[in-house]
Design an enzyme around this catalytic site. Structure first.
Site, PDB file in Angstrom:
ATOM      1  N   ASN A   1     -50.974  15.245  23.190  1.00  0.00           N
ATOM      2  CA  ASN A   1     -51.283  13.862  23.575  1.00  0.00           C
ATOM      3  C   ASN A   1     -52.747  13.566  23.267  1.00  0.00           C
ATOM      4  OD1 ASN A   1     -52.914  14.590  26.020  1.00  0.00           O
ATOM      5  ND2 ASN A   1     -50.966  15.526  26.578  1.00  0.00           N
TER       6      ASN A   1
ATOM      7  N   LEU B   1     -47.333  22.108  36.776  1.00  0.00           N
ATOM      8  CA  LEU B   1     -48.369  23.059  37.196  1.00  0.00           C
ATOM      9  C   LEU B   1     -49.025  22.610  38.497  1.00  0.00           C
ATOM     10  CD1 LEU B   1     -50.153  23.866  33.806  1.00  0.00           C
ATOM     11  CD2 LEU B   1     -47.910  24.536  34.631  1.00  0.00           C
TER      12      LEU B   1
ATOM     13  N   PHE C   1     -54.331  13.891  38.823  1.00  0.00           N
ATOM     14  CA  PHE C   1     -54.608  12.672  38.059  1.00  0.00           C
ATOM     15  C   PHE C   1     -53.284  12.051  37.654  1.00  0.00           C
ATOM     16  CE2 PHE C   1     -59.176  12.505  37.016  1.00  0.00           C
ATOM     17  CZ  PHE C   1     -59.575  13.682  37.627  1.00  0.00           C
TER      18      PHE C   1
ATOM     19  N   LYS D   1     -45.970   9.333  43.052  1.00  0.00           N
ATOM     20  CA  LYS D   1     -46.343  10.565  42.344  1.00  0.00           C
ATOM     21  C   LYS D   1     -47.139  11.488  43.264  1.00  0.00           C
ATOM     22  CE  LYS D   1     -46.957  10.395  37.878  1.00  0.00           C
ATOM     23  NZ  LYS D   1     -47.501  10.142  36.546  1.00  0.00           N
TER      24      LYS D   1
ATOM     25  N   LYS E   1     -45.930  15.223  44.159  1.00  0.00           N
ATOM     26  CA  LYS E   1     -46.709  16.418  43.787  1.00  0.00           C
ATOM     27  C   LYS E   1     -47.266  17.112  45.026  1.00  0.00           C
ATOM     28  CE  LYS E   1     -47.105  15.163  39.203  1.00  0.00           C
ATOM     29  NZ  LYS E   1     -47.046  15.950  37.982  1.00  0.00           N
TER      30      LYS E   1
HETATM   31  N1  CTP Z   1     -49.214  17.849  35.559  1.00  0.00           N
HETATM   32  C1  CTP Z   1     -48.978  19.203  35.666  1.00  0.00           C
HETATM   33  N2  CTP Z   1     -47.960  19.776  34.972  1.00  0.00           N
HETATM   34  C2  CTP Z   1     -47.189  19.048  34.179  1.00  0.00           C
HETATM   35  C3  CTP Z   1     -47.402  17.660  34.049  1.00  0.00           C
HETATM   36  C4  CTP Z   1     -48.438  17.086  34.749  1.00  0.00           C
HETATM   37  O1  CTP Z   1     -49.704  19.872  36.393  1.00  0.00           O
HETATM   38  N3  CTP Z   1     -46.206  19.651  33.509  1.00  0.00           N
HETATM   39  C5  CTP Z   1     -50.291  17.255  36.350  1.00  0.00           C
HETATM   40  C6  CTP Z   1     -51.392  16.588  35.563  1.00  0.00           C
HETATM   41  O2  CTP Z   1     -52.438  17.491  35.295  1.00  0.00           O
HETATM   42  C7  CTP Z   1     -51.856  15.507  36.500  1.00  0.00           C
HETATM   43  C8  CTP Z   1     -50.603  15.152  37.280  1.00  0.00           C
HETATM   44  O3  CTP Z   1     -49.726  16.262  37.148  1.00  0.00           O
HETATM   45  O4  CTP Z   1     -52.824  15.974  37.415  1.00  0.00           O
HETATM   46  C9  CTP Z   1     -49.902  13.908  36.855  1.00  0.00           C
HETATM   47  O5  CTP Z   1     -49.622  13.960  35.491  1.00  0.00           O
HETATM   48  P1  CTP Z   1     -48.740  12.818  34.802  1.00  0.00           P
HETATM   49  O6  CTP Z   1     -48.632  13.127  33.346  1.00  0.00           O
HETATM   50  O7  CTP Z   1     -49.273  11.488  35.208  1.00  0.00           O
HETATM   51  O8  CTP Z   1     -47.376  13.001  35.560  1.00  0.00           O
HETATM   52  P2  CTP Z   1     -46.044  13.673  35.192  1.00  0.00           P
HETATM   53  O9  CTP Z   1     -45.765  14.717  36.226  1.00  0.00           O
HETATM   54  O10 CTP Z   1     -46.026  14.141  33.774  1.00  0.00           O
HETATM   55  O11 CTP Z   1     -45.024  12.477  35.437  1.00  0.00           O
HETATM   56  P3  CTP Z   1     -44.590  11.263  34.477  1.00  0.00           P
HETATM   57  O12 CTP Z   1     -45.168  11.531  33.104  1.00  0.00           O
HETATM   58  O13 CTP Z   1     -43.112  11.315  34.504  1.00  0.00           O
HETATM   59  O14 CTP Z   1     -45.164  10.039  35.110  1.00  0.00           O
END
Ligand code: CTP
Length: 443
Positions: free
Chosen positions: A233, A334, A351, A370, A374
């Site tokens: 990304n 994670l 974030f 979210k 989390k």
């Molecule tokens: N994150 C993580 N592990 C993942 C995806 C995201 O630890 N596999 C963490 C990111 O570092 C961030 C938070 O989760 O602190 C939110 O990430 P985001 O991309 O906004 O959320 P997603 O869990 O991917 O949800 P979605 O894309 O469906 O909104």
């Protein structure tokens, strides 16, 4: 001799954007005798272009290494040398005038001799007496030969400097030195000095994270499709790296685990970094360090999916179409895993990079959901589809949500300013006021 202030040069026209933290600030650049002084003209030029008012003061050794004429031209003002200190034409001593004029002092490079004079309280040169007389915060960037730096006397003096208030000390970095030594001794790069100066301007020198460990993740991960292609990304890693640096400047011990970054490597100087590529590698590194951390900031943009098994050989164009739809699996969350394993007192900031999150708060319910999903203590929801914010921008804005339902709007500001705001919210309460320096009020 009066130190007149003039209107700062190079101020951008009104843009509606937040002000540069260094614009309009009165910055005294004090240069002592190390070959790293040759990097100062570039830095002085950058400060002047950003609208700072700059005055340069040089020791005799510094003046032998870098031209006061060049510095005068780049700072748009005369330079100050030892010979200027006492004059029957001046009603007040020059060192007092300079000390009182400065809002910030950049002492770079700091040589072994100037360090010794300073910590011993000597006032026998213009630089030494100005440093004693000033009440402005000082960013001090040491530079010298490796053996000189390692000499017990210099190390003792450096320790004395750590205890001094109003000082942000930057130890020399490793590298190939002008004396052909490979080792510690190189002055922090100008890009690093600019970030540290900005931090002094925004936050001051207070070390409220002293004694605390912060674990930060930053940047994207890359999930391989085949040996040539990957899923990733647009994260540059800047927000996470600035969080890490701001915490370091505030006294924290910082571990940074980061994916492939798209930024000036000088911004990583001074940080304990672990570079990774994939989410699996990031997961392993984070979980290994987590038990020792007082707080975690999960700024990484972890990829959401990965191949169940990456292809061993490069796919042809024809094979690619099928490979893009088949055999993917979700990357584990994670952040949720860190939350599940966290020691009771550990604080965790997540974030959420969102679209359709405008300053009126539209999109906040998704961010709150979210946060609940989390389970972290704080979540910073920031828009990535507004001008001047999100990926690849020096600015950011958004909403900071906490697990108790509080919502704080953080208006558009430099990412370093946002980083300081996030750190103030994330700092574990158990750290208590004992770690706050007594003169915090002069921030
Ligand atoms: N994150 C993580 N592990 C993942 C995806 C995201 O630890 N596999 C963490 C990111 O570092 C961030 C938070 O989760 O602190 C939110 O990430 P985001 O991309 O906004 O959320 P997603 O869990 O991917 O949800 P979605 O894309 O469906 O909104």
């Amino acid at each position: 001799m009066r130190i007149e202030s003039s209107a700062p040069t190079g101020l951008p026209a009104a843009t509606g954007l937040p002000a540069d933290p260094l614009a309009g600030r009165r910055i005294l650049v004090a240069i002592s005798g190390s070959i790293a002084a040759v990097k100062l003209p570039q830095l002085v030029s950058a400060l002047a272009k950003r609208g700072a008012e700059v005055r340069c003061l040089l020791t005799p050794s510094a003046a032998a290494l870098v031209s006061p004429v060049a510095l005068a031209s780049l700072s748009r003002h005369r330079c100050y040398l030892d010979a200027d200190q006492w004059s029957h034409l001046a009603g007040r001593p020059l060192h007092v005038e300079l000390a009182e004029w400065a809002e910030l002092v950049l002492l770079a490079p700091l040589s072994a001799t100037s360090l010794a004079r300073w910590v011993q309280g000597m006032a026998d040169t213009l630089l030494a007496s100005t440093l004693l007389a000033t009440e402005a915060p000082v960013l001090a960037a040491a530079a010298m030969n490796t053996s000189m730096w390692q000499a017990p006397a210099v190390q003792r003096n450096w320790q004395l400097l750590q205890a001094q208030q109003r000082v942000l000390p930057l130890a020399p970095a490793p590298g190939l030195l002008a004396c052909d030594r490979l080792g510690d001794g190189r002055m922090a790069e100008p890009a690093q000095l600019l970030v540290a100066l900005e931090s002094l301007a925004l936050w001051g020198w207070q070390r409220d994270w002293q004694g605390l460990q912060l674990l930060v993740s930053a940047g994207p991960t890359r999930e391989a499709l085949d040996p040539a292609r990957f899923l990733s990304n647009g994260s540059t890693g800047l927000m996470g790296v600035l969080l890490a640096q701001a915490a370091r400047f505030r006294g924290a011990q910082v571990r940074l685990v980061h994916g492939p970054l798209a930024l000036d490597p000088a911004l990583l100087e001074g940080l304990h970094c672990t570079p990774v590529q994939t989410a699996a590698q990031m997961q392993a590194e984070l979980l290994a360090v987590q038990p020792d951390a007082d707080a975690v900031a999960m700024a990484a943009a972890v990829a959401d999916h990965r191949r169940a098994a990456p292809m061993a050989s490069k796919l042809s164009k024809a094979e690619l179409a099928t490979a893009l739809t088949a055999d993917w699996q979700e990357v584990p969350d994670l952040l949720a895993e860190l939350v599940a394993r966290k020691p009771a007192a550990q604080r965790i900031l997540g974030f959420a990079a969102q679209t359709h999150l405008d300053p009126s708060g539209l999109g906040l319910p998704q961010a709150r959901a979210k946060l609940a999903r989390k389970g972290c203590d704080l979540l910073f929801a920031n828009p990535i589809d507004l001008p001047h914010a999100g990926f690849a921008s020096g600015l950011n804005q958004g909403w900071l949500l906490d697990a108790d339902g509080k919502e704080t709007q953080l208006p558009l500001a430099p990412k370093l300013a946002i980083a300081h705001q996030l750190l103030s919210a994330l700092r574990p309460a158990a750290a208590g006021p004992r770690d706050l320096d007594p003169v915090a009020s002069d921030r």
